[in-house]
Structures are given as structure tokens and as C-alpha cells.
Design a protein around this motif. Structure first.
Motif, short mmCIF file in Angstrom:
data_model
loop_
_atom_site.label_atom_id
_atom_site.label_comp_id
_atom_site.label_asym_id
_atom_site.label_seq_id
_atom_site.Cartn_x
_atom_site.Cartn_y
_atom_site.Cartn_z
N GLN B 107 12.25 -3.49 46.68
CA GLN B 107 11.64 -2.56 47.86
C GLN B 107 13.03 -2.28 48.49
N ASP B 108 14.82 -2.09 48.60
CA ASP B 108 15.58 -1.09 48.90
C ASP B 108 15.20 0.16 47.50
N PHE B 109 15.23 -0.47 46.27
CA PHE B 109 14.62 0.44 45.59
C PHE B 109 13.56 1.97 45.57
N VAL B 110 12.42 0.80 46.21
CA VAL B 110 11.51 1.59 46.04
C VAL B 110 11.71 2.85 47.63
N ASP B 111 11.98 1.88 48.82
CA ASP B 111 12.87 3.05 49.58
C ASP B 111 13.60 4.30 49.25
N LEU B 112 14.80 3.82 48.52
CA LEU B 112 15.66 5.02 47.86
C LEU B 112 14.27 6.16 47.41
N CYS B 113 13.34 5.41 46.56
CA CYS B 113 13.05 6.58 45.49
C CYS B 113 12.14 7.62 46.28
N VAL B 114 11.26 6.80 47.83
CA VAL B 114 10.58 7.69 48.86
C VAL B 114 11.42 8.62 48.79
N GLU B 115 12.65 8.16 49.74
CA GLU B 115 13.56 8.94 49.88
C GLU B 115 13.93 10.31 49.21
N GLU B 116 14.54 10.23 47.90
CA GLU B 116 14.45 10.79 47.71
C GLU B 116 14.01 12.02 47.55
N LEU B 117 12.48 11.62 46.98
CA LEU B 117 10.76 12.53 46.95
C LEU B 117 10.59 12.92 48.30
N THR B 118 10.96 12.49 49.26
CA THR B 118 10.25 13.35 50.43
C THR B 118 11.32 14.82 50.88
N GLN B 119 13.28 13.84 50.30
CA GLN B 119 14.27 15.54 50.24
C GLN B 119 13.64 16.79 49.75
#
Lengths: 202, 266
Positions: B107-119
Motif C-alpha cells: 500500500q505504501d508503494f502504491v501511495d508513493l507512486c500516486v504521489e509522484e504521478l500527481t506531482q
């Protein structure tokens, strides 16, 4: 009797007087060939042939044969071993726990199946119309060009012939795009190290 | 159904063809002299793809659904499920595995990826020039084909037309097209003319006062060219980059028909 002396004996029979002349020529214009033969000089005397034991000869041949057979066997064995393609070959670990990876989704309801079939049909119709439009488009563009060429021919045959020539600047042709979003101006891609992890197969 | 469509095709084509035949016969009857003109239809390709229409979107969704249904679970999904189970077990308190909290969960990994994408900011599909409707700019209407029109004087009237020029003596039509394009666009613009043959044709008669023995009208041979890169000079030329609909409004009716024939639809 050596070849040399034989030729000398035969030479006496020749009608050509120039044969006995001291001038030597390499090319003859007359019927008889004018070539001179000399005994071979400085040759090594022939060696006496060594007698080998037939048993040894046989064993040697057998060894050779075995060696070749071994090579053939090795090649045949390798022929069945193809270079693995990683994308095509599923790793054994995944195959082993395949049952764990099944999604086990509930079966689709009749309503959804019906909707999907309808959508497929709608899509097929859409693609067909698109294709027909494309054909008409190509036809129209081709017609437009043909009309231009015909008019050009009416005006001047010379210009028409020029227009028929192949444009070599156009070949080879390449084209890029379009893409999903426009490129960002002056974009600096984040740095990273390139690691080549592809395996080498001999 | 198929037969019907072919009939449709034929019907479309027939009137054009008969009209064309009529043209031929008139020119062959009267021996008139015409000026030969070369025009270039310079087109910019769309930079981005057009938005999908409704049925395309629907079908895209369907394909994604089917792909999901047929797929097997990935390592990431398995790990995520395992971790969910572990957390459940922890809550119940019958496990004393302390490592669980230390490592990065799926879940952490997914969150990280999503954050990078939104940035990450994607390039905007609507540009500044779109907002200002600056029709001199190539950075406008990125999902459309744009065609270059130049304001030119014909007789005493000014029209926005494809850049055109008279063929000079000893020139082939293609060379004339190259020259016209260069004169119009300046040295900065890179273009590629598609082939030695003209792609379109248009003819018009001069008004009666100007008509003379030398020429009764002009035959315009239109070459198709692709814009590769570079901007036109700001001064000296009055030009516009227009998409199909804008072109329809601005071009003379007959001319529009000829130009429209050699361009692909949108």
C-alpha cells in the motif's frame, strides 16, 4: 628412360629445322610446339615409406570416427535446446502457484453480458463506417491528384513528364506522432543510472 | 449491406466524374491560353491525439474490464493481500511478528507512486495561443491539422489563399512550388513537399477587363507539403494557420471545394 631423352629422340623426327637452333622461344607460330625440357635439379631423393602396423591404423581410424560421432551427438542434443525468450517463458515459480493467482471473480450477470454484446456490435458498426469513410477519403484524394495531372497534361506534356518523376527526397519516409499530451518545453528528465541486465547467450 | 455501401461509394463518385468530363470537353473545344500557377498547401500535423468519442471511450473501458477479468494476480497484489491478512492477525493480537511495521508495504508503494504521478505536471493540451486565439501561432489547436493561408492580392481584391505564384519560364511545377514556399515562409521554416506531382487543381478566369490573348485565366496546381519545424517571420507576410472549420469560413466557395478535396477529413 627419362622424359627428356625421349623428347630428344622424338625431336629428331620433326620437320622443323628451327628446332635445332640455339634461339629459344616460348611461343610457337608453327605447327610443332617448341618447348624445351630440362632434367629436374636439386630434388630430394624419395623417402622410403614406413610400414605401419594395421592394428594401429585401424585403432586410429576408429578414434577419429568416435570423435565425429561424439560431436554429432552433442549438436543433436543442443538442437533441441532453444535460446530462451524471457517474455514467452513463464517462470516456474509463477506456474507453480497459479491456483493462488486466480481471481475467482463472480460470474457476469446476464445483463452485463447482454450489454457487452450490444457494445461489440455497436463498435463493429462504428469501425465499418470509419473504414468506409477512409476508403472514400483515399478515393477522393486520388481523384483530386489524377484530375490535377490530367489538366497538367492538357497544358504541357513536358511538365507532365517532370511531375511523374519519383521524388527521392521523400524516401525513406518517416513520421512521428501524434502523442497523448504535448511535450513540455525544456523538460529535464530525472537522472538515473543505466544498467544493462540482459543476459548473454552463446 | 456491403453491396449497399458500394453503391453508396459509386453514387458519391459519379457526379464528380461527369463534371470533370464536362471540364475536359470545354477546354479542348476552345483553344485558350491559361497562366500556370503553383500553390502549396502547407499543413501542420496534429501534435496530440484527438479526444476519443463516446463509443471509443465505452469500448476502451470494456477492453480494460475484459483484460482485468482474464488476468492473473501479480506479485504486488499477492503481497498486498498477505499484508492485509497480517494486519488483521495483528489486530486480533495472536501474532507477535514485529517486522511487519518496518518494511515498505504494498500500500505504501502504491501511495508513493500516486504521489509522484500527481506531482508530475503534464503538458497542457490547451495553450496560451488557444486562449488568445492567435491564428498566427503554430502552438494552437494541437489536436487539429492546421493549414497555412496567406493574404494575397488577386486583381484589386485581397483574399486569404494558399501561398501561390506564377511558374517562371524553364521551371518545373515542383521547382516553382519550392520557390513559392521559400518566398512565403522565409529561411527558418523547414518543410517537405510530398512528391513531384500536384495533389490538387483549381482554375479561375480573370475578369473580362484584364483578360487578353496571352491568358484568359489561371490554372492553379496545388502541391501538398508538410510543415516540419520553424516559425514564419513576424513581419512582411500576412498569414494565418487555420483548421478545417475556420478555413471553410474564410475561403471562396469554389476554391474551398478544390482544397478540401486533397485534404484528409477531420
Amino acid at each position: 628412360m627419362s622424359v627428356y631423352s625421349l623428347i630428344n629422340n622424338v625431336a629428331r623426327l620433326s620437320l622443323q629445322t628451327s628446332f635445332s637452333n640455339t634461339i629459344s622461344r616460348n611461343v610457337s607460330t608453327s605447327t610443332s610446339l617448341l618447348f624445351r625440357a630440362t632434367p629436374c635439379l636439386m630434388a630430394e631423393p624419395l623417402k622410403k615409406k614406413k610400414r605401419l602396423d594395421p592394428a594401429i591404423v585401424r585403432s586410429r581410424e576408429e578414434r577419429k570416427k568416435k570423435k565425429i560421432e561424439k560431436q554429432i551427438r552433442r549438436l543433436e542434443k543442443n538442437a533441441r535446446q532453444l535460446k530462451p525468450i524471457q517474455e514467452c517463458e513463464v517462470s516456474l515459480a509463477i506456474l507453480d502457484d497459479r491456483s493462488k493467482r486466480e481471481r475467482n471473480l463472480p460470474a457476469l450477470s446476464g445483463e452485463i453480458v447482454e450489454k457487452r454484446i450490444l457494445l461489440e456490435k455497436k463498435w463493429a458498426l462504428f469501425k465499418r463506417e470509419q473504414h468506409l469513410k477512409d476508403i472514400q477519403l483515399i478515393d477522393r484524394i486520388g481523384y483530386s491528384q489524377q484530375r490535377a495531372m490530367d489538366e497538367l497534361r492538357n497544358e504541357s506534356e513536358e511538365l507532365y513528364q517532370e511531375a511523374l518523376q519519383i521524388d527521392f527526397q521523400l524516401l525513406p519516409f518517416s513520421s512521428q506522432g501524434p502523442v497523448e499530451t504535448p511535450p513540455i518545453k525544456d523538460y529535464q528528465p530525472p537522472d538515473g543510472d543505466y544498467q544493462d541486465i540482459s543476459k548473454v547467450w552463446q | 449491406m456491403l453491396r449497399k455501401s458500394f453503391k453508396l461509394l459509386l453514387n458519391e463518385k459519379l457526379p464528380l466524374y461527369t463534371k470533370f468530363k464536362g471540364h475536359l470537353s470545354t477546354t479542348s473545344l476552345v483553344n485558350e491560353k491559361w497562366d500556370l500557377l503553383t500553390a502549396v498547401c502547407l499543413e501542420r500535423k496534429p501534435v496530440i491525439t484527438q479526444e476519443l468519442n463516446e463509443i471509443q471511450k465505452e469500448y476502451e473501458e470494456l477492453l480494460a474490464e475484459v483484460e482485468f477479468e482474464r488476468s492473473l494476480k501479480s506479485d504486488h497484489e499477492l503481497q498486498h493481500e498477505l499484508e492485509l491478512k497480517q494486519i488483521e492477525a495483528l489486530k486480533k493480537g495472536d501474532s507477535d511478528d514485529l517486522d511487519v511495521n518496518l518494511k515498505q508495504t504494498a500500500q505504501d508503494f502504491v501511495d508513493l507512486c500516486v504521489e509522484e504521478l500527481t506531482q508530475f505536471k503534464k503538458g497542457s493540451k490547451i495553450t496560451q495561443d488557444d486562449k488568445k486565439n492567435n491564428d498566427k501561432s503554430l502552438n494552437r489547436k494541437l489536436d487539429k491539422h492546421l493549414v497555412l493561408l496567406v493574404n494575397q492580392k488577386l486583381g484589386d481584391q485581397k483574399h486569404y489563399l494558399l501561398p501561390q505564384g506564377k511558374r517562371e519560364e524553364g521551371e518545373t511545377l515542383r521547382q516553382a512550388a519550392d520557390r513559392v514556399l521559400k518566398q512565403c515562409c522565409g529561411p527558418n521554416v523547414k518543410t517537405q513537399i510530398y512528391g513531384n506531382a500536384p495533389s490538387g487543381f483549381y482554375k479561375y478566369k480573370y475578369p473580362k477587363q484584364i483578360r487578353n490573348e496571352k491568358a484568359v485565366g489561371a490554372k492553379v496546381f496545388i502541391y501538398f507539403a508538410r510543415h516540419l519545424e520553424g516559425q514564419l517571420p513576424d513581419k512582411g507576410v500576412d498569414y494565418k494557420w487555420l483548421d478545417r472549420q475556420e478555413m471553410d469560413k474564410i475561403l471562396p466557395a469554389e476554391y474551398k471545394k478544390s482544397v478540401g478535396q486533397l485534404l484528409i477529413d477531420e
